[in-house]
Scaffold this motif. Structure first.
Motif, PDB file in Angstrom:
ATOM      1  N   THR A 207      -7.037  26.747  18.325  1.00  0.00           N
ATOM      2  CA  THR A 207      -7.849  25.786  17.586  1.00  0.00           C
ATOM      3  C   THR A 207      -7.177  25.467  16.258  1.00  0.00           C
ATOM      4  O   THR A 207      -6.786  26.372  15.518  1.00  0.00           O
ATOM      5  CB  THR A 207      -9.252  26.357  17.305  1.00  0.00           C
ATOM      6  N   LEU A 208      -7.066  24.161  15.973  1.00  0.00           N
ATOM      7  CA  LEU A 208      -6.535  23.683  14.699  1.00  0.00           C
ATOM      8  C   LEU A 208      -7.681  23.046  13.923  1.00  0.00           C
ATOM      9  O   LEU A 208      -8.411  22.207  14.458  1.00  0.00           O
ATOM     10  CB  LEU A 208      -5.442  22.656  14.942  1.00  0.00           C
ATOM     11  N   VAL A 209      -7.838  23.446  12.669  1.00  0.00           N
ATOM     12  CA  VAL A 209      -8.863  22.874  11.792  1.00  0.00           C
ATOM     13  C   VAL A 209      -8.156  22.333  10.556  1.00  0.00           C
ATOM     14  O   VAL A 209      -7.415  23.070   9.896  1.00  0.00           O
ATOM     15  CB  VAL A 209      -9.915  23.925  11.375  1.00  0.00           C
ATOM     16  N   HIS A 210      -8.387  21.057  10.253  1.00  0.00           N
ATOM     17  CA  HIS A 210      -7.715  20.473   9.094  1.00  0.00           C
ATOM     18  C   HIS A 210      -8.504  19.286   8.562  1.00  0.00           C
ATOM     19  O   HIS A 210      -9.437  18.777   9.192  1.00  0.00           O
ATOM     20  CB  HIS A 210      -6.279  20.048   9.438  1.00  0.00           C
ATOM     21  N   GLY A 211      -8.089  18.834   7.388  1.00  0.00           N
ATOM     22  CA  GLY A 211      -8.644  17.641   6.761  1.00  0.00           C
ATOM     23  C   GLY A 211      -7.564  16.611   6.564  1.00  0.00           C
ATOM     24  O   GLY A 211      -6.750  16.371   7.445  1.00  0.00           O
ATOM     25  N   HIS A 212      -7.557  15.963   5.404  1.00  0.00           N
ATOM     26  CA  HIS A 212      -6.521  15.064   4.915  1.00  0.00           C
ATOM     27  C   HIS A 212      -6.513  13.686   5.571  1.00  0.00           C
ATOM     28  O   HIS A 212      -6.354  12.679   4.884  1.00  0.00           O
ATOM     29  CB  HIS A 212      -5.132  15.699   5.058  1.00  0.00           C
ATOM     30  N   THR A 213      -6.666  13.606   6.875  1.00  0.00           N
ATOM     31  CA  THR A 213      -6.444  12.334   7.566  1.00  0.00           C
ATOM     32  C   THR A 213      -7.648  11.404   7.525  1.00  0.00           C
ATOM     33  O   THR A 213      -7.522  10.230   7.880  1.00  0.00           O
ATOM     34  CB  THR A 213      -6.058  12.580   9.033  1.00  0.00           C
ATOM     35  N   HIS A 214      -8.807  11.910   7.115  1.00  0.00           N
ATOM     36  CA  HIS A 214     -10.027  11.097   7.046  1.00  0.00           C
ATOM     37  C   HIS A 214     -10.373  10.509   8.419  1.00  0.00           C
ATOM     38  O   HIS A 214     -10.876   9.390   8.522  1.00  0.00           O
ATOM     39  CB  HIS A 214      -9.885   9.973   6.009  1.00  0.00           C
ATOM     40  N   ARG A 215     -10.147  11.282   9.451  1.00  0.00           N
ATOM     41  CA  ARG A 215     -10.475  10.882  10.825  1.00  0.00           C
ATOM     42  C   ARG A 215     -11.300  11.995  11.467  1.00  0.00           C
ATOM     43  O   ARG A 215     -10.834  12.690  12.369  1.00  0.00           O
ATOM     44  CB  ARG A 215      -9.207  10.639  11.633  1.00  0.00           C
ATOM     45  N   PRO A 216     -12.530  12.199  11.021  1.00  0.00           N
ATOM     46  CA  PRO A 216     -13.306  13.339  11.511  1.00  0.00           C
ATOM     47  C   PRO A 216     -13.595  13.239  13.004  1.00  0.00           C
ATOM     48  O   PRO A 216     -14.090  12.225  13.490  1.00  0.00           O
ATOM     49  CB  PRO A 216     -14.595  13.265  10.689  1.00  0.00           C
ATOM     50  N   ALA A 217     -13.273  14.306  13.716  1.00  0.00           N
ATOM     51  CA  ALA A 217     -13.516  14.354  15.159  1.00  0.00           C
ATOM     52  C   ALA A 217     -13.212  15.756  15.647  1.00  0.00           C
ATOM     53  O   ALA A 217     -12.477  16.511  15.009  1.00  0.00           O
ATOM     54  CB  ALA A 217     -12.644  13.341  15.902  1.00  0.00           C
ATOM     55  N   SER A 218     -13.789  16.086  16.789  1.00  0.00           N
ATOM     56  CA  SER A 218     -13.481  17.328  17.493  1.00  0.00           C
ATOM     57  C   SER A 218     -13.038  16.942  18.893  1.00  0.00           C
ATOM     58  O   SER A 218     -13.829  16.423  19.682  1.00  0.00           O
ATOM     59  CB  SER A 218     -14.711  18.245  17.549  1.00  0.00           C
ATOM     60  N   THR A 219     -11.758  17.156  19.203  1.00  0.00           N
ATOM     61  CA  THR A 219     -11.187  16.645  20.448  1.00  0.00           C
ATOM     62  C   THR A 219     -10.221  17.659  21.053  1.00  0.00           C
ATOM     63  O   THR A 219      -9.592  18.442  20.333  1.00  0.00           O
ATOM     64  CB  THR A 219     -10.418  15.335  20.197  1.00  0.00           C
ATOM     65  N   PRO A 220     -10.063  17.617  22.396  1.00  0.00           N
ATOM     66  CA  PRO A 220      -8.987  18.401  23.010  1.00  0.00           C
ATOM     67  C   PRO A 220      -7.649  17.936  22.443  1.00  0.00           C
ATOM     68  O   PRO A 220      -7.475  16.765  22.098  1.00  0.00           O
ATOM     69  CB  PRO A 220      -9.110  18.079  24.498  1.00  0.00           C
ATOM     70  N   PHE A 221      -6.714  18.863  22.362  1.00  0.00           N
ATOM     71  CA  PHE A 221      -5.487  18.583  21.631  1.00  0.00           C
ATOM     72  C   PHE A 221      -4.304  19.136  22.397  1.00  0.00           C
ATOM     73  O   PHE A 221      -4.179  20.353  22.576  1.00  0.00           O
ATOM     74  CB  PHE A 221      -5.581  19.217  20.234  1.00  0.00           C
ATOM     75  N   GLY A 222      -3.436  18.244  22.883  1.00  0.00           N
ATOM     76  CA  GLY A 222      -2.240  18.696  23.569  1.00  0.00           C
ATOM     77  C   GLY A 222      -2.553  19.334  24.911  1.00  0.00           C
ATOM     78  O   GLY A 222      -3.612  19.144  25.503  1.00  0.00           O
ATOM     79  N   GLY A 223      -1.628  20.128  25.384  1.00  0.00           N
ATOM     80  CA  GLY A 223      -1.801  20.769  26.674  1.00  0.00           C
ATOM     81  C   GLY A 223      -2.441  22.140  26.568  1.00  0.00           C
ATOM     82  O   GLY A 223      -2.907  22.551  25.508  1.00  0.00           O
ATOM     83  N   LEU A 224      -2.444  22.834  27.692  1.00  0.00           N
ATOM     84  CA  LEU A 224      -3.019  24.164  27.728  1.00  0.00           C
ATOM     85  C   LEU A 224      -2.087  25.165  27.057  1.00  0.00           C
ATOM     86  O   LEU A 224      -0.867  24.994  27.034  1.00  0.00           O
ATOM     87  CB  LEU A 224      -3.280  24.592  29.170  1.00  0.00           C
TER      88      LEU A 224
END
Length: 264
Positions: A207-224
């Motif tokens: 799990t990656l948690v970050h800010g900065h981009t001003h694009r709030p969302a919770s999404t699958p990320f990359g592969g397994l």
């Protein structure tokens, strides 16, 4: 640009007594955001969280820890300290407030939060970053970042009078805002996915948690990774003073992540 090497992360291990961890970032607090500042103070007073982890850009500009005695900033310190004296408060610096240092942390009863930090909580590892260091497409900013993170640059800047530093920060902020206005929000640089996956692998986290981009969302990320899905949780920037109000807390419990709006 190649993938940046993964810096040695800090490790934050949540004690068994923690049941709720909150993440916020990108409040960009300044004198023009009084409603936002007040809402943040009420949130700190009312949150059930055992820990609040601030992932950078708490302030719009921070030109040195002597700012903490200015009237607006002193009010922010008071609200932060009231929470930090009761529970765990940790602050990661961002691209706007990278000069926030030990004196300010002590004034707020806060702990430093490294960028990156691996949070070990509820049986899992979570990688926490501000996010700017992995926006690899924003090459001009990364060059600027490399310059201003140099100790010699910071020493020279902090040697100037507070008023001069505030004036320089204002000019830099105006230039940044003018540049952003020339771009649609969806065109702003985002975290490089391949680099972020490499960092997750190095951290042993899913799990990656970050800010900065001003694009709030919770999404699958990359592969397994090891047969498990990766997830990215991007925190929301706050503004309850202009236009459509937005303010939100990302919360982690044993049941997982959830999002909670904050109102003025």
């Amino acid at each position: 640009m190649g993938k940046p090497p993964f810096p040695a992360p800090d490790i934050l291990t949540a004690p068994p007594s923690w049941r709720c961890i909150d993440f916020v970032s990108d409040l960009h607090l300044h004198e023009g955001l009084l409603r936002t500042r007040d809402a943040f103070a009420r949130y700190l007073q009312d949150t059930p969280a055992d820990a609040v982890l601030i992932l950078g850009d708490l302030f719009e500009a921070w030109v040195g820890d002597d700012m903490r005695c200015e009237p607006f900033e002193a009010g922010c310190v008071q609200a932060l300290r009231a929470f930090g004296e009761r529970r765990h408060l940790a602050i990661m610096v961002g691209n706007r407030d990278f000069l926030l240092g030990e004196d300010m942390l002590q004034a707020c009863a806060a702990h430093p939060l490294g960028d990156p930090t691996v949070l070990k909580a509820f049986g899992q590892r979570h990688l926490l970053i501000h996010g700017d260091s992995l926006c690899l497409a924003d090459t001009a900013y990364l060059q600027f970042r490399a310059q201003v993170r140099q100790p010699a640059w910071q020493q020279a800047f902090l040697a100037a009078p507070l008023g001069a530093r505030l004036d320089q920060a204002r000019r830099m902020r105006e230039a940044s805002q003018a540049h952003q206005q020339q771009q649609a929000r969806e065109e702003w640089a985002d975290v490089d996915e391949a680099a972020a996956e490499a960092w997750l692998d190095a951290a042993g986290a899913h799990t990656l948690v970050h800010g900065h981009t001003h694009r709030p969302a919770s999404t699958p990320f990359g592969g397994l990774q090891d047969g498990m899905a990766r997830w990215r949780h991007v925190t929301m920037d706050w503004d309850l003073d202009h236009g459509a109000p937005r303010a939100e807390v990302l919360r982690l419990t044993a049941e997982g992540f959830s999002r909670h709006p904050v109102t003025a």
